[in-house]
Motif scaffolding. Structure first.
Motif, PDB file in Angstrom:
ATOM      1  N   LYS A  65     -20.335 -14.660   3.112  1.00 15.28           N
ATOM      2  CA  LYS A  65     -19.341 -13.757   3.702  1.00 15.28           C
ATOM      3  C   LYS A  65     -20.027 -12.671   4.514  1.00 15.28           C
ATOM      4  N   MET A 150     -14.874  -9.784   4.506  1.00 18.50           N
ATOM      5  CA  MET A 150     -14.472  -9.059   3.296  1.00 18.50           C
ATOM      6  C   MET A 150     -14.911  -7.609   3.389  1.00 18.50           C
ATOM      7  N   CYS A 176      -7.199  -3.614   6.500  1.00 19.56           N
ATOM      8  CA  CYS A 176      -7.550  -4.940   5.978  1.00 19.56           C
ATOM      9  C   CYS A 176      -6.323  -5.855   5.947  1.00 19.56           C
ATOM     10  N   PRO A 182      -9.641  -9.696   2.788  1.00 23.43           N
ATOM     11  CA  PRO A 182      -9.538  -9.262   1.386  1.00 23.43           C
ATOM     12  C   PRO A 182     -10.321  -7.970   1.152  1.00 23.43           C
ATOM     13  N   LEU A 184     -12.221  -5.882  -1.842  1.00 25.26           N
ATOM     14  CA  LEU A 184     -12.785  -5.883  -3.195  1.00 25.26           C
ATOM     15  C   LEU A 184     -12.970  -4.438  -3.647  1.00 25.26           C
ATOM     16  N   ASN A 230       0.171  -0.906  -2.955  1.00 27.91           N
ATOM     17  CA  ASN A 230       0.746  -2.229  -2.659  1.00 27.91           C
ATOM     18  C   ASN A 230       2.144  -2.375  -3.243  1.00 27.91           C
ATOM     19  N   SER A 241      -1.998  -5.561   0.930  1.00 28.68           N
ATOM     20  CA  SER A 241      -3.431  -5.790   1.029  1.00 28.68           C
ATOM     21  C   SER A 241      -3.857  -6.765  -0.075  1.00 28.68           C
ATOM     22  N   GLU A 242      -4.626  -7.778   0.290  1.00 20.40           N
ATOM     23  CA  GLU A 242      -5.149  -8.717  -0.707  1.00 20.40           C
ATOM     24  C   GLU A 242      -6.266  -8.035  -1.486  1.00 20.40           C
ATOM     25  N   LEU A 243      -6.024  -7.765  -2.758  1.00 17.46           N
ATOM     26  CA  LEU A 243      -6.961  -7.010  -3.580  1.00 17.46           C
ATOM     27  C   LEU A 243      -7.694  -7.911  -4.563  1.00 17.46           C
ATOM     28  N   HIS A 244      -8.984  -7.665  -4.702  1.00 19.60           N
ATOM     29  CA  HIS A 244      -9.795  -8.246  -5.778  1.00 19.60           C
ATOM     30  C   HIS A 244     -10.403  -7.058  -6.517  1.00 19.60           C
TER      31      HIS A 244
END
Length: 416
Positions: A65, A150, A176, A182, A184, A230, A241-244
């Motif tokens: 990545k 990322m 993002c 994503p 993080l 979110n 937002s795509e959260l990890h």
């Protein structure tokens, strides 16, 4: 096993022996007068393990990545209470493809004054591009994200609405989401996470000092707060937002956590961090908070008058945290708050007492200055104090909004 994975495993074994299983950080009683019984919970001395230290949980996400990091001086991987390596340096050593670093207020190394414009540039140690998120460009541009797969967000917060790192979080999440990248989040404890208090911000006072309808002390970690952003659809156009998230291990909101690295130049220790939500109001008054001394956010004073109870004095001079401190070079008379009991609520009595003293001794200087209501998140606090309300009456007026907020907050908590 890929070459990159082999390098990572070797790096973890040789450089961060036992990091991913945890090193001891300061937990329990911080460097301050003994906390209340409720705050002395220490989870039977189990170690607090911040998200960044749990490398086995996120290094695999970064393989192949192109990565950017939102970071400052607190973004570190600990090997002990007193030794650590910066996250960016660690990622580069593990051959992660870090393309750039985004820096919040105070900059990447945490040296800039509060509110000071931070310029873009290059990090001298790594040669990486440094892009400021404080100043004109508070939100990453879509062009700045073009070469990324990322984003990582790893910054130590202190749990107050007007501490601008959560505003930076909002804008990073939004950028993002717009780009489909994503995010993080490597979570860290909130040193003021043991309570919720203060007026809930009104929409008319939305600014970088407060972007959402939350109280001054919100009682959430960065990751919990991101989930709230979110969940409550606070991003533009209802974006998600795509959260990890890598949560903190062995943490609850009732654990007293002592920060090993100061989160900004003018919060040098646990005392200042604990007092900060209660006395930051004084930023928009004639009273100095000790900027320009080594007692920032722990003392109150002014050169304009001296009364009997103001026996303590200090003289602000330019230093790392403030090149142009309020009342520079003048002896300020006031109060030393460094022995204050550990706070589990916002203290309003200091603000009310100083307002009354100012009105009695120095009527020519307005006490409440231009942006006071922006700090408070409401005009009501200034109006209530001027009308003679007591601290108890004012705090009672906050309760309906606080109860509504707590019900919303409960949906997004990761920790007890």
């Amino acid at each position: 096993m890929s070459g990159l994975q082999l390098l990572k495993n070797t790096f973890l074994l040789l450089v961060f022996v036992s990091v991913s299983c945890g090193k001891k950080l300061k937990v329990g009683t911080p460097n301050i007068k003994t906390p209340s019984t409720a705050l002395r919970v220490t989870l039977e001395k189990k170690d607090i393990i911040v998200g960044a230290n749990q490398t086995t949980k996120y290094f695999s996400l970064l393989e192949n990545k192109r990565v950017a990091v939102v970071a400052n001086q607190t973004s570190v991987i600990f090997s002990s209470d007193t030794t650590w390596t910066h996250l960016v340096d660690s990622l580069i050593a593990a051959k992660v493809n870090v393309k750039k670093v985004f820096a919040p207020e105070h900059g990447f190394r945490g040296k800039a004054d509060a509110g000071e414009h931070v310029e873009d540039g290059l990090d001298k140690k790594t040669g990486l591009p440094l892009l400021s998120l404080h100043g004109k460009n508070k939100k990453p541009t879509q062009e700045q994200l073009d070469d990324l797969d990322m984003m990582i967000f790893d910054i130590q917060d202190v749990g107050a609405r007007f501490y601008t790192y959560i505003s930076t979080l909002h804008y990073v999440m939004e950028a993002c989401a717009e780009k489909g990248i994503p995010l993080l989040i490597l979570d860290r404890p909130n040193p003021n996470g043991h309570y919720v208090d203060g007026p809930v911000m009104e929409e008319a006072f939305k600014s970088f000092l407060g972007m959402h309808a939350i109280p001054i002390v919100h009682g959430m970690t960065i990751a919990e707060y991101a989930q709230m952003i979110n969940g409550e659809q606070w991003l533009q156009d209802g974006l998600q937002s795509e959260l990890h998230i890598v949560p903190v291990r062995n943490y609850t909101h009732q654990v007293a956590y002592s920060l090993p690295i100061k989160p900004s130049p003018n919060l040098p220790n646990d005392v200042a961090i604990n007092l900060y939500p209660s006395i930051c109001f004084f930023e928009q008054t004639p009273v100095s908070l000790g900027r320009g001394t080594d007692m920032q956010f722990q003392v109150l004073g002014t050169p304009d008058y001296r009364i009997e109870k103001h026996a303590f004095s200090f003289t602000p001079r330019p230093n790392e945290g403030s090149r142009y401190p309020k009342h520079e070079g003048k002896e300020c008379w006031g109060e030393d708050l460094r022995t204050t009991e550990w706070l589990s609520e916002i203290r309003l009595d200091w603000l009310i007492d100083w307002y009354k003293t100012n009105e009695q001794n120095n009527k020519g200087v307005p006490f409440f200055q231009k942006y006071f209501s922006r700090l408070a998140g409401t005009k009501k606090l200034e109006e209530q104090i001027k009308a003679g309300w007591t601290a108890k009456q004012i705090k009672e007026s906050w309760q309906p909004d606080l109860e509504r907020y707590k019900k919303i907050r409960a949906k997004y908590l990761i920790y007890e």
